[in-house]
Scaffold this motif. Structure first.
Motif, mmCIF file in Angstrom:
data_model
loop_
_atom_site.group_PDB
_atom_site.id
_atom_site.type_symbol
_atom_site.label_atom_id
_atom_site.label_comp_id
_atom_site.label_asym_id
_atom_site.label_seq_id
_atom_site.Cartn_x
_atom_site.Cartn_y
_atom_site.Cartn_z
ATOM 1 N N GLU A 347 0.837 -1.210 0.000
ATOM 2 C CA GLU A 347 0.000 0.000 0.000
ATOM 3 C C GLU A 347 0.866 1.252 0.000
ATOM 4 O O GLU A 347 0.582 2.222 -0.720
ATOM 5 C CB GLU A 347 -0.919 -0.008 1.224
ATOM 6 C CG GLU A 347 -2.018 -1.053 1.187
ATOM 7 C CD GLU A 347 -2.768 -1.142 2.506
ATOM 8 O OE1 GLU A 347 -2.562 -0.263 3.370
ATOM 9 O OE2 GLU A 347 -3.551 -2.096 2.675
ATOM 10 N N PHE A 348 1.911 1.241 0.790
ATOM 11 C CA PHE A 348 2.823 2.386 0.847
ATOM 12 C C PHE A 348 3.486 2.623 -0.501
ATOM 13 O O PHE A 348 3.518 3.763 -1.012
ATOM 14 C CB PHE A 348 3.870 2.164 1.935
ATOM 15 C CG PHE A 348 5.136 2.950 1.741
ATOM 16 C CD1 PHE A 348 5.138 4.332 1.903
ATOM 17 C CD2 PHE A 348 6.315 2.322 1.361
ATOM 18 C CE1 PHE A 348 6.306 5.070 1.697
ATOM 19 C CE2 PHE A 348 7.480 3.044 1.163
ATOM 20 C CZ PHE A 348 7.472 4.429 1.326
ATOM 21 N N LEU A 349 4.027 1.578 -1.100
ATOM 22 C CA LEU A 349 4.738 1.729 -2.362
ATOM 23 C C LEU A 349 3.795 2.203 -3.472
ATOM 24 O O LEU A 349 4.148 3.101 -4.262
ATOM 25 C CB LEU A 349 5.398 0.401 -2.751
ATOM 26 C CG LEU A 349 6.572 -0.025 -1.871
ATOM 27 C CD1 LEU A 349 6.916 -1.493 -2.101
ATOM 28 C CD2 LEU A 349 7.802 0.853 -2.134
ATOM 29 N N ASP A 350 2.597 1.633 -3.521
ATOM 30 C CA ASP A 350 1.626 2.061 -4.527
ATOM 31 C C ASP A 350 1.240 3.525 -4.315
ATOM 32 O O ASP A 350 1.147 4.307 -5.278
ATOM 33 C CB ASP A 350 0.380 1.177 -4.471
ATOM 34 C CG ASP A 350 0.631 -0.240 -4.977
ATOM 35 O OD1 ASP A 350 1.659 -0.448 -5.658
ATOM 36 O OD2 ASP A 350 -0.189 -1.126 -4.689
ATOM 37 N N ALA A 351 1.009 3.895 -3.060
ATOM 38 C CA ALA A 351 0.626 5.271 -2.763
ATOM 39 C C ALA A 351 1.759 6.231 -3.099
ATOM 40 O O ALA A 351 1.519 7.330 -3.639
ATOM 41 C CB ALA A 351 0.234 5.396 -1.286
ATOM 42 N N LEU A 352 3.010 5.843 -2.801
ATOM 43 C CA LEU A 352 4.152 6.705 -3.106
ATOM 44 C C LEU A 352 4.261 6.937 -4.610
ATOM 45 O O LEU A 352 4.476 8.077 -5.066
ATOM 46 C CB LEU A 352 5.437 6.081 -2.558
ATOM 47 C CG LEU A 352 6.725 6.866 -2.811
ATOM 48 C CD1 LEU A 352 6.660 8.254 -2.173
ATOM 49 C CD2 LEU A 352 7.940 6.089 -2.276
ATOM 50 N N ARG A 353 4.109 5.888 -5.406
ATOM 51 C CA ARG A 353 4.161 6.048 -6.864
ATOM 52 C C ARG A 353 3.055 6.986 -7.346
ATOM 53 O O ARG A 353 3.281 7.848 -8.212
ATOM 54 C CB ARG A 353 4.037 4.682 -7.530
ATOM 55 C CG ARG A 353 5.205 3.729 -7.253
ATOM 56 C CD ARG A 353 5.057 2.440 -8.054
ATOM 57 N NE ARG A 353 6.050 1.436 -7.674
ATOM 58 C CZ ARG A 353 5.799 0.410 -6.872
ATOM 59 N NH1 ARG A 353 4.580 0.237 -6.358
ATOM 60 N NH2 ARG A 353 6.753 -0.450 -6.555
ATOM 61 N N THR A 354 1.862 6.814 -6.785
ATOM 62 C CA THR A 354 0.729 7.647 -7.195
ATOM 63 C C THR A 354 0.949 9.104 -6.830
ATOM 64 O O THR A 354 0.710 10.012 -7.637
ATOM 65 C CB THR A 354 -0.571 7.138 -6.534
ATOM 66 O OG1 THR A 354 -0.809 5.786 -6.942
ATOM 67 C CG2 THR A 354 -1.765 7.998 -6.914
ATOM 68 N N VAL A 355 1.419 9.356 -5.611
ATOM 69 C CA VAL A 355 1.654 10.724 -5.154
ATOM 70 C C VAL A 355 2.709 11.399 -6.018
ATOM 71 O O VAL A 355 2.545 12.557 -6.447
ATOM 72 C CB VAL A 355 2.078 10.728 -3.662
ATOM 73 C CG1 VAL A 355 2.590 12.113 -3.252
ATOM 74 C CG2 VAL A 355 0.911 10.310 -2.782
ATOM 75 N N LEU A 356 3.799 10.707 -6.299
ATOM 76 C CA LEU A 356 4.855 11.299 -7.116
ATOM 77 C C LEU A 356 4.375 11.568 -8.542
ATOM 78 O O LEU A 356 4.724 12.590 -9.149
ATOM 79 C CB LEU A 356 6.073 10.379 -7.130
ATOM 80 C CG LEU A 356 6.841 10.289 -5.809
ATOM 81 C CD1 LEU A 356 7.922 9.218 -5.881
ATOM 82 C CD2 LEU A 356 7.455 11.634 -5.446
ATOM 83 N N ALA A 357 3.550 10.647 -9.076
ATOM 84 C CA ALA A 357 2.997 10.867 -10.412
ATOM 85 C C ALA A 357 2.067 12.072 -10.426
ATOM 86 O O ALA A 357 2.078 12.880 -11.373
ATOM 87 C CB ALA A 357 2.254 9.612 -10.884
ATOM 88 N N ASP A 358 1.257 12.210 -9.382
ATOM 89 C CA ASP A 358 0.350 13.362 -9.292
ATOM 90 C C ASP A 358 1.132 14.671 -9.233
ATOM 91 O O ASP A 358 0.776 15.662 -9.889
ATOM 92 C CB ASP A 358 -0.541 13.240 -8.054
ATOM 93 C CG ASP A 358 -1.601 12.159 -8.197
ATOM 94 O OD1 ASP A 358 -1.809 11.678 -9.334
ATOM 95 O OD2 ASP A 358 -2.222 11.799 -7.174
ATOM 96 N N ILE A 359 2.196 14.693 -8.439
ATOM 97 C CA ILE A 359 3.012 15.903 -8.324
ATOM 98 C C ILE A 359 3.652 16.237 -9.674
ATOM 99 O O ILE A 359 3.686 17.407 -10.100
ATOM 100 C CB ILE A 359 4.084 15.725 -7.233
ATOM 101 C CG1 ILE A 359 3.427 15.666 -5.844
ATOM 102 C CG2 ILE A 359 5.108 16.860 -7.286
ATOM 103 C CD1 ILE A 359 4.390 15.347 -4.720
ATOM 104 N N ALA A 360 4.136 15.214 -10.369
ATOM 105 C CA ALA A 360 4.767 15.439 -11.674
ATOM 106 C C ALA A 360 3.764 15.997 -12.665
ATOM 107 O O ALA A 360 4.086 16.918 -13.443
ATOM 108 C CB ALA A 360 5.368 14.140 -12.192
#
Length: 372
Positions: A347-360
């Motif tokens: 869950e953490f890894l998936d959320a981290l990827r999503t957050v970074l993609a959103d910021i980008a």
């Protein structure tokens, strides 16, 4: 604002600039911020604990020195009772160390970035603080530490192994050099040693100035019970007993810790699972663009990421609480994640990827033009 008939005089001057330790305890779906064991004590062991607690006299003061627990710990570590002291978590014992070896006119050597409570305790006891800063990879500047203690004015030094929050073990040969080169009390904080499988314990017989600190809070799932202990020479233990609070470890905590320690082998599969997950999460973090994880021998991983505060908020908005360290010196843009269960880590890894993609994506969007 209340209009008091009488005000109170200021508190002790050393408190004025002191920032209290804040664990940033917030509600979340996945608690990955405090380096706790993600698995609670299992039901069978809980039932055993409840049976034992029925016989604990609540109207009587507890054994002030937790002697039955001291004996268990001493036997397991090949030492005698007078080489063990139990405390109300490692935190009480760390404060006792500052009380006994610090104070006005005395000096503590620190190696930041590390556990902030060390510095706080020195400030509270009016102990002078000498800091030897770690390098850019968070390794100890060993030559600088040895050079500084050679001046002969250091009263105690704390070597955290593995270091919190950066995760790496201290080099064993460096610790031995340090012990040999000074009569200062050398405290080796091994709060996470069950996850590193490394300890300085074999050298207790050689060095009277060695003190090892450990805790039940991490590997043994007892963060809520508050029990820690130190191993050292009888002389050092006697001095710590002089400053500790009487009855600091209550009877219920003593009873629970005894059951847990007697059955500590039951925690080995969980510890092994955390070590395996640590390796997997580290490898996954390395694959995420702009994320720089640091190798860890503990049950957490420090990683650097641009806009760490924004990333932390994005994770928290998704129910995942990690530790934001980005406001601390040398830890700019750093977050720390505790290794959880396999599901929590995913869950953490998936959320981290999503957050970074959103910021980008947000950074790529053209700025909105004001209407004419």
């Amino acid at each position: 604002m209340t209009a008091y008939a009488q005000t109170v005089r200021p508190s002790a001057p050393q408190l004025e600039a002191l920032t209290p330790y804040d664990p940033k305890y917030l509600p979340a779906d996945a608690f990955l911020s405090a380096n706790e064991n993600p698995r609670d004590v299992d039901e069978e062991l809980r039932r055993h604990i409840m049976r034992v607690l029925r016989d604990v006299p609540l109207n009587r003061y507890p054994d002030p020195l937790s002697n039955e627990l001291r004996d268990l710990i001493a036997e397991a570590n090949g030492v005698t009772r007078d080489q063990v002291l139990v405390g109300n978590g490692g935190d009480e014992l760390l404060f006792d160390i500052a009380l006994a070896w610090g104070g006005p006119g005395r000096t503590f050597l620190n190696m930041p970035p590390t556990f902030s409570v060390y510095d706080n305790n020195a400030q509270l006891t009016n102990t002078e603080i000498v800091s030897v800063v770690r390098d850019e990879n968070f390794d100890i500047d060993e030559a600088a530490v040895l050079e500084r203690v050679a001046q002969g004015d250091i009263d105690y030094v704390i070597v955290t192994s593995p270091n919190n929050p950066t995760g790496k073990l201290a080099d064993e040969q460096f610790i031995l050099q340090l012990l040999e080169s000074t009569d200062a009390l050398v405290v080796v904080d091994e709060a996470y040693f069950e996850f590193s499988r490394k300890t300085i314990r074999p050298y207790l017989e050689r060095f009277e100035n060695l003190l090892i600190l450990r805790t039940f809070s991490k590997a043994f799932s007892l963060a809520g019970v508050r029990v820690g202990y130190v191993l050292g020479s009888p002389r050092v233990i006697r001095e710590l007993i002089k400053v500790r609070q009487p009855y600091s470890v209550d009877a219920v905590s003593q009873a629970i810790a005894q059951v847990i320690y007697e059955h500590r082998a039951l925690f080995e599969p969980g510890i092994s699972a955390i070590i395996a997950e640590r390796s997997r999460v580290f490898d996954e973090l390395k694959r995420i663009a702009k994320v720089v994880p640091y190798p860890s021998d503990a049950n957490y991983i420090l990683f650097r990421v641009p806009q760490a505060g924004r990333v932390w908020q994005g994770l928290y908005d998704r129910g995942i609480l990690v530790r934001d360290l980005s406001g601390a010196p040398q830890l700019e843009d750093c977050l720390r994640v505790t290794i959880g269960t396999e599901e929590q880590n995913d869950e953490f890894l998936d959320a981290l990827r999503t957050v970074l993609a959103d910021i980008a994506r947000q950074q790529l969007q053209p700025p909105a033009h004001p209407s004419a």
